[in-house]
Design a protein around this motif. Structure first.
Motif, PDB file in Angstrom:
ATOM      1  N   SER A 250      -3.453 -40.227  -8.940  1.00 23.78           N
ATOM      2  CA  SER A 250      -4.298 -39.834  -7.823  1.00 23.78           C
ATOM      3  C   SER A 250      -3.537 -38.954  -6.853  1.00 23.78           C
ATOM      4  O   SER A 250      -2.566 -39.390  -6.233  1.00 23.78           O
ATOM      5  CB  SER A 250      -4.765 -41.109  -7.101  1.00 23.78           C
ATOM      6  OG  SER A 250      -5.364 -40.804  -5.869  1.00 23.78           O
ATOM      7  N   LEU A 251      -3.961 -37.707  -6.739  1.00 25.75           N
ATOM      8  CA  LEU A 251      -3.356 -36.793  -5.770  1.00 25.75           C
ATOM      9  C   LEU A 251      -4.445 -36.215  -4.888  1.00 25.75           C
ATOM     10  O   LEU A 251      -5.558 -35.948  -5.348  1.00 25.75           O
ATOM     11  CB  LEU A 251      -2.651 -35.632  -6.478  1.00 25.75           C
ATOM     12  CG  LEU A 251      -1.266 -35.871  -7.072  1.00 25.75           C
ATOM     13  CD1 LEU A 251      -0.792 -34.609  -7.766  1.00 25.75           C
ATOM     14  CD2 LEU A 251      -0.265 -36.286  -5.992  1.00 25.75           C
ATOM     15  N   ASN A 252      -4.112 -35.976  -3.642  1.00 27.73           N
ATOM     16  CA  ASN A 252      -5.005 -35.259  -2.746  1.00 27.73           C
ATOM     17  C   ASN A 252      -5.164 -33.820  -3.254  1.00 27.73           C
ATOM     18  O   ASN A 252      -4.210 -33.225  -3.755  1.00 27.73           O
ATOM     19  CB  ASN A 252      -4.394 -35.284  -1.341  1.00 27.73           C
ATOM     20  CG  ASN A 252      -5.072 -34.320  -0.409  1.00 27.73           C
ATOM     21  OD1 ASN A 252      -4.624 -33.188  -0.258  1.00 27.73           O
ATOM     22  ND2 ASN A 252      -6.149 -34.732   0.201  1.00 27.73           N
ATOM     23  N   THR A 255      -2.808 -31.302  -1.599  1.00 32.66           N
ATOM     24  CA  THR A 255      -1.456 -31.483  -2.137  1.00 32.66           C
ATOM     25  C   THR A 255      -1.360 -30.888  -3.544  1.00 32.66           C
ATOM     26  O   THR A 255      -0.381 -30.213  -3.886  1.00 32.66           O
ATOM     27  CB  THR A 255      -1.107 -32.985  -2.163  1.00 32.66           C
ATOM     28  OG1 THR A 255      -1.133 -33.475  -0.824  1.00 32.66           O
ATOM     29  CG2 THR A 255       0.273 -33.224  -2.750  1.00 32.66           C
TER      30      THR A 255
END
Lengths: 272, 272
Positions: A250-252, A255
């Motif tokens: 899970s990455l923004n 980002t």
């Protein structure tokens, strides 16, 4: 340096544009947008800003501290100054760090015009369905930091000239050429027809990002957090993944744009 | 699956912990913290969560949609359910997506204990003076995504168990071992004494991040946006830079952590 114009009443008609801030607040429509805060104004008053400022409005108490910044302002830019009491009467809410400006959108290029204007070797970022103002601002900040040639938003994404998006972009929204128009499919059709390789970040991507060869014309597609890019979009792209820990994938999305733009800018261009 | 306990009054003493949410709101003090939202609860109810949940509280209207999530809850976890009217009476503000939980901090390791527990090869992230809850949450999200072994915060930084930091971390705050204690200098002294190479991101860094050799024990230092790391901190570190466009040298600190952790995780470890 621009000369200061002290205001004596909150209903001065010269600052009508500020009076209606509350109504348009987050909205970049109507031909104007709001810039605020010292860092953003620093960009807005520099040649990096693609747009024209209409005026500035600042608290009297901030004049001295902002003098170096105001020295960059063109001589014909109206800079209104007011006491905090008058400012409160104008806007109805607290001005971010005592400094606010109105910018003019001017004539914006269409998606077709923007794509046609891109250089032979180009890196563009393509946010699709990104409705969160922080994420759009973060993407514009990263696009500016890594020198992306353009940002191409579908109409489902939010406007990079929304008030908060500009603030989060730290001025990147004013620098990176962008268009926001039409569907994802229409944008990808145009990019493909213009020789762009469509690259999509996806957890199931075919190669890891850091091993990806960079094509001369690269379009980096970003989907909304959660749903991600639709399968029919992924099907027409080169997919790449960012290697992550197995138990937390899970990455923004902002980002993600930073990681991907950094990686692509560090990679030699390989002819397709 | 935990059994549901319907509430019939907002002053039920079993949910006293929720009643005082407003006072502690953003604060992780008092031995408890607040988790909210489906994605965070998904982490909180999994073995990835280092902490223990005390109870859950959810809107009756959400029971059906959340059934798959609730199926993960231990049988002895109290899950209180209530109508929206009762919920509004309890908390005084809207519950994020109808789902809230209380976690227990339990016995937290000291900085010394945490450092002593790290493996021979380790990558830790060291946020110094980061007071913005979004940035702390973003750093914890990236630390989880890239499998950092620990996050070591100085006391000037905000608590990763603040309500908003947990939410922004998408649960990363519950996964990555952390300590928050003492000054930057004290943390760096401990890390250096434990064989860690101190690596600082700085625009004037000696090498570009992607060419940095990764030491077996690496501590990645992050400073606050704006001021960055103090010169006396930089002086004792290996500095590295993220190559950016010449006219906009500005990255969000959480994005920086993502770029740096991704780069370091992709680099082979080189014995010092």
């Amino acid at each position: 340096m621009a000369s200061l114009i002290p205001l004596t009443a909150p209903d001065d008609p010269r600052i009508d544009a500020y009076r209606v801030i509350k109504e348009r607040d987050l909205v970049g429509r109507g031909g104007r947008f709001i810039v605020e805060g010292r860092t953003v104004l620093d960009v807005a008053l520099s040649p990096r800003n693609r747009f024209t400022l209409e005026s500035l409005l600042l608290a009297e108490s901030r004049i001295e501290a902002l003098a170096p910044l105001l020295a960059q302002a063109p001589a014909d830019l109206p800079v209104y100054t007011a006491s905090q009491a008058i400012l409160d009467g104008i806007t109805g809410f607290h001005i971010h760090r005592g400094l606010l400006g109105i910018g003019l959108r001017g004539a914006e290029p269409s998606m077709a015009e923007l794509i046609a204007s891109l250089p032979e070797e180009a890196l563009v970022v393509v946010p699709l369905g990104i409705t969160n103002h922080d994420n759009v601002g973060g993407i514009m900040r990263n696009a500016a930091a890594f020198g992306a040639d353009a940002a191409l938003f579908d109409f489902a994404s939010c406007d990079p000239l929304y008030r908060k998006a500009i603030r989060v972009s730290v001025g990147g929204s004013l620098m990176v050429p962008f268009a926001r128009e039409g569907s994802a499919e229409a944008i990808l059709d145009r990019l493909a027809a213009s020789g762009f390789t469509l690259i999509a970040l996806s957890p199931s991507g075919a190669s890891e990002l850091s091993t990806l060869a960079r094509p001369p014309r690269a379009a980096l597609l970003l989907g909304a957090e959660g749903p991600g890019l639709a399968p029919h979009i992924l099907a027409r792209t080169l997919t790449t993944r960012i290697a992550m820990a197995g138990n937390f994938d899970s990455l923004n999305v902002a980002t993600t744009s930073g990681i991907a733009l950094h990686a692509m800018r560090r990679t030699q261009i390989t002819p397709a």
